[in-house]
Design a protein around this motif. Structure first.
Motif, PDB file in Angstrom:
ATOM      1  N   GLU A   1       0.823  -1.211   0.000  1.00  0.00           N
ATOM      2  CA  GLU A   1       0.000   0.000   0.000  1.00  0.00           C
ATOM      3  C   GLU A   1       0.857   1.262   0.000  1.00  0.00           C
ATOM      4  O   GLU A   1       0.523   2.242  -0.642  1.00  0.00           O
ATOM      5  CB  GLU A   1      -0.913   0.010   1.229  1.00  0.00           C
ATOM      6  CG  GLU A   1      -1.885   1.160   1.237  1.00  0.00           C
ATOM      7  CD  GLU A   1      -2.846   1.073   2.409  1.00  0.00           C
ATOM      8  OE1 GLU A   1      -3.683   1.986   2.538  1.00  0.00           O
ATOM      9  OE2 GLU A   1      -2.745   0.112   3.184  1.00  0.00           O
ATOM     10  N   PHE A   2       1.963   1.250   0.726  1.00  0.00           N
ATOM     11  CA  PHE A   2       2.852   2.411   0.774  1.00  0.00           C
ATOM     12  C   PHE A   2       4.236   1.985   0.254  1.00  0.00           C
ATOM     13  O   PHE A   2       5.164   1.783   1.031  1.00  0.00           O
ATOM     14  CB  PHE A   2       2.955   2.958   2.199  1.00  0.00           C
ATOM     15  CG  PHE A   2       1.615   3.376   2.753  1.00  0.00           C
ATOM     16  CD1 PHE A   2       1.026   4.563   2.329  1.00  0.00           C
ATOM     17  CD2 PHE A   2       0.952   2.586   3.682  1.00  0.00           C
ATOM     18  CE1 PHE A   2      -0.215   4.946   2.833  1.00  0.00           C
ATOM     19  CE2 PHE A   2      -0.277   2.970   4.172  1.00  0.00           C
ATOM     20  CZ  PHE A   2      -0.878   4.156   3.759  1.00  0.00           C
ATOM     21  N   GLY A   3       4.310   1.829  -1.055  1.00  0.00           N
ATOM     22  CA  GLY A   3       5.550   1.334  -1.666  1.00  0.00           C
ATOM     23  C   GLY A   3       6.694   2.342  -1.650  1.00  0.00           C
ATOM     24  O   GLY A   3       7.856   1.967  -1.743  1.00  0.00           O
ATOM     25  N   GLY A   4       6.363   3.612  -1.547  1.00  0.00           N
ATOM     26  CA  GLY A   4       7.411   4.619  -1.501  1.00  0.00           C
ATOM     27  C   GLY A   4       7.773   5.162  -2.880  1.00  0.00           C
ATOM     28  O   GLY A   4       7.337   4.631  -3.912  1.00  0.00           O
ATOM     29  N   PRO A   5       8.559   6.220  -2.921  1.00  0.00           N
ATOM     30  CA  PRO A   5       8.920   6.853  -4.191  1.00  0.00           C
ATOM     31  C   PRO A   5       9.913   6.012  -4.990  1.00  0.00           C
ATOM     32  O   PRO A   5      10.793   5.372  -4.421  1.00  0.00           O
ATOM     33  CB  PRO A   5       9.559   8.176  -3.751  1.00  0.00           C
ATOM     34  CG  PRO A   5      10.106   7.886  -2.394  1.00  0.00           C
ATOM     35  CD  PRO A   5       9.165   6.913  -1.764  1.00  0.00           C
ATOM     36  N   ASN A   6       9.752   6.030  -6.306  1.00  0.00           N
ATOM     37  CA  ASN A   6      10.715   5.315  -7.172  1.00  0.00           C
ATOM     38  C   ASN A   6      10.934   6.052  -8.492  1.00  0.00           C
ATOM     39  O   ASN A   6      11.232   5.452  -9.507  1.00  0.00           O
ATOM     40  CB  ASN A   6      10.258   3.874  -7.417  1.00  0.00           C
ATOM     41  CG  ASN A   6       8.986   3.798  -8.246  1.00  0.00           C
ATOM     42  OD1 ASN A   6       8.361   4.820  -8.543  1.00  0.00           O
ATOM     43  ND2 ASN A   6       8.586   2.582  -8.620  1.00  0.00           N
TER      44      ASN A   6
ATOM     45  N   ALA B   1       7.022  10.412   1.426  1.00  0.00           N
ATOM     46  CA  ALA B   1       6.346  10.391   0.125  1.00  0.00           C
ATOM     47  C   ALA B   1       6.577  11.723  -0.596  1.00  0.00           C
ATOM     48  O   ALA B   1       5.644  12.506  -0.804  1.00  0.00           O
ATOM     49  CB  ALA B   1       4.858  10.122   0.290  1.00  0.00           C
ATOM     50  N   PRO B   2       7.825  12.018  -0.972  1.00  0.00           N
ATOM     51  CA  PRO B   2       8.114  13.303  -1.619  1.00  0.00           C
ATOM     52  C   PRO B   2       7.501  13.386  -3.018  1.00  0.00           C
ATOM     53  O   PRO B   2       7.444  12.392  -3.744  1.00  0.00           O
ATOM     54  CB  PRO B   2       9.640  13.322  -1.689  1.00  0.00           C
ATOM     55  CG  PRO B   2      10.028  11.884  -1.733  1.00  0.00           C
ATOM     56  CD  PRO B   2       9.027  11.160  -0.872  1.00  0.00           C
ATOM     57  N   ARG B   3       7.033  14.545  -3.338  1.00  0.00           N
ATOM     58  CA  ARG B   3       6.491  14.788  -4.672  1.00  0.00           C
ATOM     59  C   ARG B   3       7.335  15.818  -5.421  1.00  0.00           C
ATOM     60  O   ARG B   3       6.893  16.396  -6.398  1.00  0.00           O
ATOM     61  CB  ARG B   3       5.035  15.248  -4.575  1.00  0.00           C
ATOM     62  CG  ARG B   3       4.129  14.169  -3.990  1.00  0.00           C
ATOM     63  CD  ARG B   3       2.675  14.582  -3.986  1.00  0.00           C
ATOM     64  NE  ARG B   3       1.852  13.500  -3.438  1.00  0.00           N
ATOM     65  CZ  ARG B   3       1.386  12.484  -4.160  1.00  0.00           C
ATOM     66  NH1 ARG B   3       1.652  12.413  -5.452  1.00  0.00           N
ATOM     67  NH2 ARG B   3       0.657  11.543  -3.592  1.00  0.00           N
TER      68      ARG B   3
END
Length: 364
Positions: free
Chosen positions: A30-35, A137-139
């Motif tokens: 559910e919260f895979g993280g940034p890639n 969770a940076p955007r």
């Protein structure tokens, strides 16, 4: 092919690719993280000194050169690939100048030398770079940096050991054809040479030097008269100048001494450093002077010209005296090459008391 020794071009390195904002999406994650990956670097623009080229004519017809931009970053931790570089082949002796400021940026002096004339932009960061313990969770992402863009002037100065000076129809083309592998146009009218000719003179096994013939000079050349002024730059890198004198002009009213003084005057006006280079007198076309008059005519010329340097008497047409001249040139060029490579050794003057060879040496 017409000799081209100046050209203007615009170059642009590739921009860097943009970074990517992406998150890992998998079943049960559910919260895979940034890639999101970074963008790729933009392509560079290189220049390489190609010994097989002798003009800049290719850059007259194609003036805009652009490298590829880098690919954008992608998800799944994939970084963009770098843009393709481009390499411009230029003759050895090319000077690369900023066309806007006039600043000399690079010189290609050695065969095979490679320089970077425009750097590609770095790729932007993807959001994978901004992950931290606080920001899970940076955007954020950054765009790619732009590649360098330049307007350049290309100028060719041929690399020759020996340069020929003289009035039109003095026999320079006949001389270079007699002693080297060059085959310039030769005719019985002035200004047959319209562009520089290069020839390799082979003295013996692994013994050679390069000689350059430029269009003949006339009085007023330093102000733009005639053709030779356009190519005087090609003599600035030579180690020796040969001043070819026509000792048997077709017009009896022409004075070889006055012509020789005019050439020297134009040389001094154009470039003092060029004027100060080692210079030898080569008295040509002596086959057209009766044998019993040669010695007196040569002595009269040297006296009125007030010349105290080396003098060589030749006939380029019959090759009389050419063999001795080229051997003397080779010894001079070789000695200068050795002197340029010899290391400078500074000796403490105290050693002069031990070895008299060190006497008078400047302290280190």
């Amino acid at each position: 092919m017409k000799f081209v020794d100046e050209a203007y071009i615009d170059i642009a390195a590739g921009d860097g690719g943009n970074g990517c904002v992406s998150f890992r999406h998998e079943k049960y994650k559910e919260f895979g993280g940034p890639n999101g990956g970074d963008g790729g670097r933009g392509g560079h623009v290189f220049a390489v000194a190609d010994p097989n080229l002798n003009t800049l004519v290719d850059f007259r017809y194609s003036r805009r050169y652009e490298a590829k931009r880098g690919e954008h970053g992608m998800g799944s931790d994939m970084f963009g690939s770098a843009g393709d570089d481009i390499t411009l082949k230029m003759p050895v002796g090319t000077i690369i100048t900023d066309a806007d400021t006039g600043e000399v940026l690079y010189e290609l002096l050695n065969p095979g030398e490679v320089i970077t004339i425009a750097k590609g932009g770095d790729g932007g960061f993807g959001n994978l770079r901004f992950k931290s313990a606080i920001n899970r969770a940076p955007r954020q992402k950054t765009p790619g940096w732009p590649g360098e863009r330049k307007a350049l002037k290309l100028e060719l100065k041929v690399l020759a050991d020996v340069g020929l000076l003289g009035m039109p129809n003095a026999g320079k083309s006949t001389f270079i054809a007699a002693v080297s592998n060059a085959r310039p146009k030769i005719a019985d009218y002035p200004f047959t040479t319209l562009h520089p000719n290069l020839g390799v003179v082979r003295v013996g096994p692994e013994q050679s030097f390069v000689i350059a013939d430029i269009p003949g000079l006339i009085e007023g050349a330093s102000e733009g008269a005639g053709l030779g002024h356009q190519f005087l730059r090609h003599l600035q890198r030579t180690r020796l100048l040969l001043h070819i004198i026509d000792m048997a002009p077709f017009d009896d009213n022409v004075d070889p001494v006055a012509q020789a003084k005019a050439i020297v005057g134009e040389l001094k006006k154009y470039d003092k450093a060029l004027y100060d280079k080692p210079r030898w007198l080569v008295l040509n076309k002596l086959d057209m002077v009766p044998q019993e008059e040669r010695a007196a005519k040569v002595a009269d010329f040297v006296k009125r010209f007030k010349w105290k340097g080396p003098v060589f008497e030749i006939s380029a047409l019959t090759r009389e005296g050419c063999e001795a001249l080229i051997h003397a040139i080779y010894r001079h060029v070789k000695a200068q090459q050795v002197a340029e490579q010899a290391p400078v050794v500074e000796v403490d003057p105290r050693f002069a008391e031990v070895d008299p060879r060190f006497a008078g040496t400047e302290p280190g």
